[in-house]
Scaffold this motif. Structure first.
Motif, PDB file in Angstrom:
ATOM      1  N   LEU A  52      -6.638 -45.175 -32.143  1.00 27.22           N
ATOM      2  CA  LEU A  52      -7.636 -45.072 -31.090  1.00 27.22           C
ATOM      3  C   LEU A  52      -7.014 -45.349 -29.724  1.00 27.22           C
ATOM      4  CD1 LEU A  52     -10.706 -44.639 -30.586  1.00 27.22           C
ATOM      5  CD2 LEU A  52     -10.959 -47.127 -30.725  1.00 27.22           C
ATOM      6  N   ALA A  53      -6.168 -46.365 -29.653  1.00 32.49           N
ATOM      7  CA  ALA A  53      -5.505 -46.686 -28.389  1.00 32.49           C
ATOM      8  C   ALA A  53      -4.584 -45.558 -27.945  1.00 32.49           C
ATOM      9  CB  ALA A  53      -4.715 -47.985 -28.546  1.00 32.49           C
ATOM     10  N   GLN A  54      -3.855 -44.975 -28.889  1.00 34.02           N
ATOM     11  CA  GLN A  54      -2.973 -43.866 -28.542  1.00 34.02           C
ATOM     12  C   GLN A  54      -3.763 -42.688 -27.989  1.00 34.02           C
ATOM     13  OE1 GLN A  54       0.802 -42.708 -30.661  1.00 34.02           O
ATOM     14  NE2 GLN A  54      -0.545 -41.178 -31.572  1.00 34.02           N
ATOM     15  N   ARG A  55      -4.917 -42.435 -28.581  1.00 29.79           N
ATOM     16  CA  ARG A  55      -5.754 -41.329 -28.101  1.00 29.79           C
ATOM     17  C   ARG A  55      -6.314 -41.629 -26.713  1.00 29.79           C
ATOM     18  NH1 ARG A  55      -6.913 -37.642 -32.213  1.00 29.79           N
ATOM     19  NH2 ARG A  55      -6.122 -38.330 -34.234  1.00 29.79           N
ATOM     20  N   GLN A  56      -6.639 -42.887 -26.450  1.00 26.40           N
ATOM     21  CA  GLN A  56      -7.129 -43.223 -25.115  1.00 26.40           C
ATOM     22  C   GLN A  56      -6.031 -43.058 -24.073  1.00 26.40           C
ATOM     23  OE1 GLN A  56      -9.728 -46.657 -24.613  1.00 26.40           O
ATOM     24  NE2 GLN A  56      -8.722 -47.185 -22.680  1.00 26.40           N
ATOM     25  N   VAL A  57      -4.823 -43.482 -24.420  1.00 22.94           N
ATOM     26  CA  VAL A  57      -3.685 -43.254 -23.513  1.00 22.94           C
ATOM     27  C   VAL A  57      -3.503 -41.762 -23.280  1.00 22.94           C
ATOM     28  CG1 VAL A  57      -1.175 -43.455 -23.284  1.00 22.94           C
ATOM     29  CG2 VAL A  57      -2.511 -45.408 -24.100  1.00 22.94           C
ATOM     30  N   GLY A  58      -3.676 -40.968 -24.342  1.00 30.63           N
ATOM     31  CA  GLY A  58      -3.570 -39.520 -24.202  1.00 30.63           C
ATOM     32  C   GLY A  58      -4.608 -38.951 -23.265  1.00 30.63           C
ATOM     33  N   GLU A  59      -5.835 -39.459 -23.355  1.00 31.90           N
ATOM     34  CA  GLU A  59      -6.895 -38.993 -22.462  1.00 31.90           C
ATOM     35  C   GLU A  59      -6.568 -39.335 -21.007  1.00 31.90           C
ATOM     36  OE1 GLU A  59     -10.427 -40.825 -23.848  1.00 31.90           O
ATOM     37  OE2 GLU A  59     -10.505 -39.694 -25.734  1.00 31.90           O
ATOM     38  N   GLU A  60      -6.015 -40.517 -20.802  1.00 30.68           N
ATOM     39  CA  GLU A  60      -5.713 -40.959 -19.445  1.00 30.68           C
ATOM     40  C   GLU A  60      -4.515 -40.237 -18.844  1.00 30.68           C
ATOM     41  OE1 GLU A  60      -5.408 -45.204 -19.198  1.00 30.68           O
ATOM     42  OE2 GLU A  60      -7.273 -45.547 -20.300  1.00 30.68           O
ATOM     43  N   THR A  61      -3.615 -39.746 -19.686  1.00 30.59           N
ATOM     44  CA  THR A  61      -2.406 -39.085 -19.203  1.00 30.59           C
ATOM     45  C   THR A  61      -2.410 -37.580 -19.426  1.00 30.59           C
ATOM     46  OG1 THR A  61      -1.301 -39.534 -21.327  1.00 30.59           O
ATOM     47  CG2 THR A  61      -1.011 -41.157 -19.559  1.00 30.59           C
ATOM     48  N   GLN A  62      -3.492 -37.067 -20.037  1.00 31.34           N
ATOM     49  CA  GLN A  62      -3.578 -35.637 -20.363  1.00 31.34           C
ATOM     50  C   GLN A  62      -2.405 -35.197 -21.244  1.00 31.34           C
ATOM     51  OE1 GLN A  62      -6.298 -33.436 -19.419  1.00 31.34           O
ATOM     52  NE2 GLN A  62      -7.037 -35.543 -19.278  1.00 31.34           N
ATOM     53  N   THR A  63      -2.091 -36.040 -22.224  1.00 36.44           N
ATOM     54  CA  THR A  63      -1.042 -35.738 -23.187  1.00 36.44           C
ATOM     55  C   THR A  63      -1.569 -36.013 -24.584  1.00 36.44           C
ATOM     56  OG1 THR A  63      -0.095 -37.979 -23.252  1.00 36.44           O
ATOM     57  CG2 THR A  63       0.692 -36.494 -21.507  1.00 36.44           C
ATOM     58  N   GLN A  64      -0.676 -35.926 -25.579  1.00 36.38           N
ATOM     59  CA  GLN A  64      -1.080 -36.259 -26.941  1.00 36.38           C
ATOM     60  C   GLN A  64      -1.157 -37.769 -27.126  1.00 36.38           C
ATOM     61  OE1 GLN A  64       0.703 -37.237 -30.108  1.00 36.38           O
ATOM     62  NE2 GLN A  64      -1.009 -36.629 -31.403  1.00 36.38           N
ATOM     63  N   GLY A  65      -0.602 -38.526 -26.206  1.00 33.14           N
ATOM     64  CA  GLY A  65      -0.729 -39.974 -26.248  1.00 33.14           C
ATOM     65  C   GLY A  65       0.466 -40.687 -26.834  1.00 33.14           C
ATOM     66  N   TRP A  66       0.637 -41.967 -26.423  1.00 36.93           N
ATOM     67  CA  TRP A  66       1.697 -42.798 -26.981  1.00 36.93           C
ATOM     68  C   TRP A  66       1.258 -44.252 -26.877  1.00 36.93           C
ATOM     69  CZ3 TRP A  66       5.604 -45.776 -24.082  1.00 36.93           C
ATOM     70  CH2 TRP A  66       5.351 -45.842 -22.711  1.00 36.93           C
ATOM     71  N   LEU A  67       2.108 -45.170 -27.366  1.00 37.88           N
ATOM     72  CA  LEU A  67       1.738 -46.576 -27.414  1.00 37.88           C
ATOM     73  C   LEU A  67       2.755 -47.417 -26.639  1.00 37.88           C
ATOM     74  CD1 LEU A  67       0.554 -46.828 -31.127  1.00 37.88           C
ATOM     75  CD2 LEU A  67      -0.872 -47.090 -29.079  1.00 37.88           C
ATOM     76  N   PRO A  68       2.503 -47.649 -25.353  1.00 39.84           N
ATOM     77  CA  PRO A  68       3.348 -48.571 -24.589  1.00 39.84           C
ATOM     78  C   PRO A  68       3.245 -49.983 -25.146  1.00 39.84           C
ATOM     79  CG  PRO A  68       1.936 -47.243 -23.151  1.00 39.84           C
ATOM     80  CD  PRO A  68       1.432 -47.063 -24.547  1.00 39.84           C
ATOM     81  N   VAL A  69       4.269 -50.795 -24.916  1.00 39.84           N
ATOM     82  CA  VAL A  69       4.286 -52.163 -25.434  1.00 39.84           C
ATOM     83  C   VAL A  69       3.037 -52.952 -25.029  1.00 39.84           C
ATOM     84  CG1 VAL A  69       5.471 -54.400 -25.288  1.00 39.84           C
ATOM     85  CG2 VAL A  69       6.782 -52.309 -25.702  1.00 39.84           C
TER      86      VAL A  69
END
Length: 222
Positions: A52-69
């Motif tokens: 879920l967090a990766q998808r939220q990062v993806g929404e915010e960056t318009q990418t598939q998403g990733w998990l920063p530390v």
């Protein structure tokens, strides 16, 4: 076989993502996910929450998403888990991206069944479109990764792009998929040679009534 992630500088990452928090919609989903597990078993929610967090990062960056530390730390804290244990989960499963990726994460299976069925042609189509393993294209659209078996061996060669599988690929069909995505289109996932799911090429040879609907065969067994 999987390419090593090029993790960004931690200071820059913390500057960008230290303020990460669930958006309103995801905050409700988090409650639903944690509620699936009995008290004291909140750690069991770590995988869906990381996704879920990766998808939220993806929404915010318009990418598939990733998990920063900092995001991993935030999710770990949400379930009372030590950061390192959450990091172990992220680093073990390739469904989690440890470095930024493009809008479309193209994961090409290169293990034996796909290799024997033409994964080199799939890779060639990617290279022809400007994709390089372990890198993101300059326009930010595509990241290419070669991965281990994705579990669709009967439909080899195949790729996973974000949440969809594309199967029975050739150089031309893979090229067409990439072109469609680059143009803002939505190529149809699944087999690209016209066959139904994993049925034999040319169509099913048995249980043909199941092609269009869920057929009850019990009456024919007596």
């Amino acid at each position: 076989m999987a390419d090593a992630a090029h993790i960004p500088d931690e200071a820059e990452t913390r500057a960008r993502w230290s303020g990460f928090a669930w958006n309103a919609a995801n905050a409700e989903k988090v409650k639903e996910i944690i509620a699936r597990y009995p008290p004291g078993r909140e750690h069991s929610a770590i995988m869906p929450l990381l996704d879920l967090a990766q998808r939220q990062v993806g929404e915010e960056t318009q990418t598939q998403g990733w998990l920063p530390v900092p995001v991993i730390e935030y999710v770990a804290k949400a379930v009372g888990m030590p950061y390192m244990r959450a990091y172990e989960v992220v680093s073990f499963y390739t469904m989690y991206n440890m470095a930024p990726v493009g809008r479309y994460h193209v994961q090409v299976c290169g293990t034996t069944p796909c290799m024997l069925r033409g994964s080199d042609d799939v890779m060639a189509a990617c290279k022809n479109r400007g994709l390089a393993k372990g890198r993101t294209t300059g326009d930010g659209l595509f990241t290419l990764t070669e991965v281990e078996c994705l579990g669709a061996c009967a439909n080899a060669p195949m790729v996973q792009i974000n949440d969809d599988n594309y199967e029975d690929l050739t150089f031309d069909s893979m090229s067409a998929i990439l072109e469609a995505l680059a143009s803002g289109g939505t190529p149809k996932p699944g087999p690209q040679n016209g066959r139904q799911t994993s049925a034999p090429e040319g169509g099913p040879t048995c249980l043909k009534e199941m092609i269009d609907a869920n057929h009850d065969y019990r009456g024919s067994w007596t």
